[in-house]
Design a protein around this motif. Structure first.
Motif, short mmCIF file in Angstrom:
data_model
loop_
_atom_site.label_atom_id
_atom_site.label_comp_id
_atom_site.label_asym_id
_atom_site.label_seq_id
_atom_site.Cartn_x
_atom_site.Cartn_y
_atom_site.Cartn_z
N ALA A 127 1.01 -0.78 -0.42
CA ALA A 127 0.13 0.19 0.18
C ALA A 127 1.01 1.73 0.33
CB ALA A 127 -0.94 0.08 1.24
N SER A 128 1.93 1.62 0.73
CA SER A 128 3.01 2.31 1.05
C SER A 128 3.72 2.43 -0.76
CB SER A 128 3.98 2.44 1.47
OG SER A 128 4.75 0.99 1.54
N LYS A 129 3.68 2.30 -1.67
CA LYS A 129 4.85 2.13 -2.51
C LYS A 129 3.46 3.36 -3.83
CE LYS A 129 6.96 1.98 -6.05
NZ LYS A 129 8.21 1.73 -5.95
N VAL A 132 4.53 6.10 -1.94
CA VAL A 132 6.12 7.15 -1.79
C VAL A 132 6.54 7.55 -3.33
CG1 VAL A 132 6.84 5.78 -0.02
CG2 VAL A 132 6.95 5.10 -2.15
N THR A 133 5.53 7.48 -4.07
CA THR A 133 5.94 7.49 -5.38
C THR A 133 5.30 9.15 -5.60
OG1 THR A 133 3.89 6.77 -5.77
CG2 THR A 133 5.74 5.11 -6.67
N ILE A 138 9.74 11.01 4.12
CA ILE A 138 8.89 11.92 6.37
C ILE A 138 7.90 11.81 6.40
CG2 ILE A 138 10.25 13.72 5.13
CD1 ILE A 138 10.56 12.65 8.38
N THR A 139 7.09 11.77 5.41
CA THR A 139 5.72 12.58 4.72
C THR A 139 4.94 10.73 5.75
OG1 THR A 139 5.81 14.54 3.59
CG2 THR A 139 3.94 13.45 4.31
N VAL A 189 13.84 2.94 11.07
CA VAL A 189 13.22 1.85 10.00
C VAL A 189 12.36 1.99 9.32
CG1 VAL A 189 12.30 -0.64 10.12
CG2 VAL A 189 14.24 0.35 11.77
N THR A 190 11.42 2.87 9.54
CA THR A 190 9.83 3.02 8.76
C THR A 190 10.44 3.64 7.84
OG1 THR A 190 8.36 3.03 10.88
CG2 THR A 190 7.58 4.12 8.72
N PHE A 191 11.58 5.14 8.14
CA PHE A 191 11.82 6.32 7.44
C PHE A 191 12.70 4.89 6.44
CE2 PHE A 191 14.92 8.96 5.71
CZ PHE A 191 14.71 9.67 5.10
N LEU A 192 13.55 5.04 6.53
CA LEU A 192 14.28 4.13 5.54
C LEU A 192 13.32 2.58 4.45
CD1 LEU A 192 17.25 3.19 7.68
CD2 LEU A 192 16.90 4.77 5.72
N TYR A 193 12.42 2.24 5.33
CA TYR A 193 11.66 1.82 4.08
C TYR A 193 10.91 2.45 3.66
CZ TYR A 193 12.37 -3.38 6.28
OH TYR A 193 12.79 -4.48 6.55
N SER A 194 10.51 2.94 3.80
CA SER A 194 9.51 4.37 3.30
C SER A 194 10.89 4.39 1.52
CB SER A 194 8.88 4.89 3.51
OG SER A 194 8.30 4.70 4.55
N TRP A 195 12.02 5.28 1.77
CA TRP A 195 12.37 6.10 1.10
C TRP A 195 13.03 4.50 -0.01
CZ3 TRP A 195 18.58 5.12 0.48
CH2 TRP A 195 18.64 5.82 -0.29
#
Length: 256
Positions: A127-129, A132-133, A138-139, A189-195
């Protein structure tokens, strides 16, 4: 910390059409945190990371259902092996409740909760994919951590009512552990995954779970007294083969 930061930098805006999917993603990340936080109390660190081997499989299934892709026989075989490996762990923890077993494969209820956390985490990555596009990592991190905060409120209120919290004394080790969990394990961890998801696929990001059991074992065996038994090794190998057949093998075939 993050909410004021995205407000000041004006990175908090989400388009109205994306709000339903945002709420769904936040539901998944909050469900993951809740299931894992409760489940880890009743299982071992090693097993919790071994069960996260299923994350790439969950992501693969969801992604291929979303894009209506066909499965190959070898991938069906990999999924079947994954089910067998997970069943060995869960059934062993259900039928054998000895101390040695619990120090190796944990308890039944703990493992079921960890599997639920894995399902939520896989759904969150997919879902987050979408976000992040379109939005800065950070959001997504700020909203994800805020969702975890909201989930934590009922737990705190329950522990206050039961007289568990606040404790009479807090050791410095606990303060350091809470700081580590909040800043490193949650925010970073959440930021790095999102990034990472922003610049690659959800599936590739999920594959990082392959090295987690090794790092978990290096820490939990000497510090927590957890044990590696033959059953644990067999189940881990089966799940590892499942991961290879469903994840690495198809990519190698496509690259040729």
């Amino acid at each position: 910390i993050l909410i004021p930061l995205i407000v000041i930098t004006k990175q908090y805006r989400i388009q109205r059409k994306d709000l339903p999917l945002l709420f769904l993603a936040l539901f998944f990340i909050a469900g993951n945190s809740l299931a894992f936080t409760v489940g880890i109390k009743y299982t071992t660190v090693i097993i919790s990371q071994v069960l996260y081997f299923f994350t790439p499989i969950v992501v693969m299934l969801l992604s291929r259902i979303q894009f209506k892709q066909q499965f190959k026989f070898i991938e069906y075989l990999g999924v079947l092996l994954g089910i067998i490996g997970g069943s060995i762990i869960v059934s062993q923890s259900y039928f054998n409740t000895s101390l040695v077993t619990q120090l190796s494969v944990g308890t039944f209820q703990g493992n079921v909760l960890i599997l639920l956390a894995v399902l939520f985490w896989g759904c969150y990555l997919v879902a987050s994919k979408v976000f992040v596009t379109k939005y800065p990592p950070i959001t997504i991190t700020a909203y994800s951590c805020f969702a975890n905060f909201l989930v934590g409120i009922p737990l705190v209120l329950y522990e206050v009512q039961m007289g568990i919290f606040p404790p009479k004394s807090i050791a410095m080790e606990s303060v350091v552990a809470i700081f580590f969990l909040g800043i490193i394990s949650c925010v970073l961890v959440t930021f790095l995954y999102s990034w990472a998801v922003k610049y690659t696929t959800s599936f590739i990001v999920s594959c990082i779970t392959y090295i987690a059991p090794v790092s978990a074992a290096l820490v939990s065996i000497p510090l927590l007294g957890e044990q590696v038994t033959p059953i644990l090794l067999i189940a881990t190998i089966i799940i590892g083969v499942s991961f290879y057949l469903t994840s690495i093998y198809p990519l190698r075939k496509e690259s040729k």
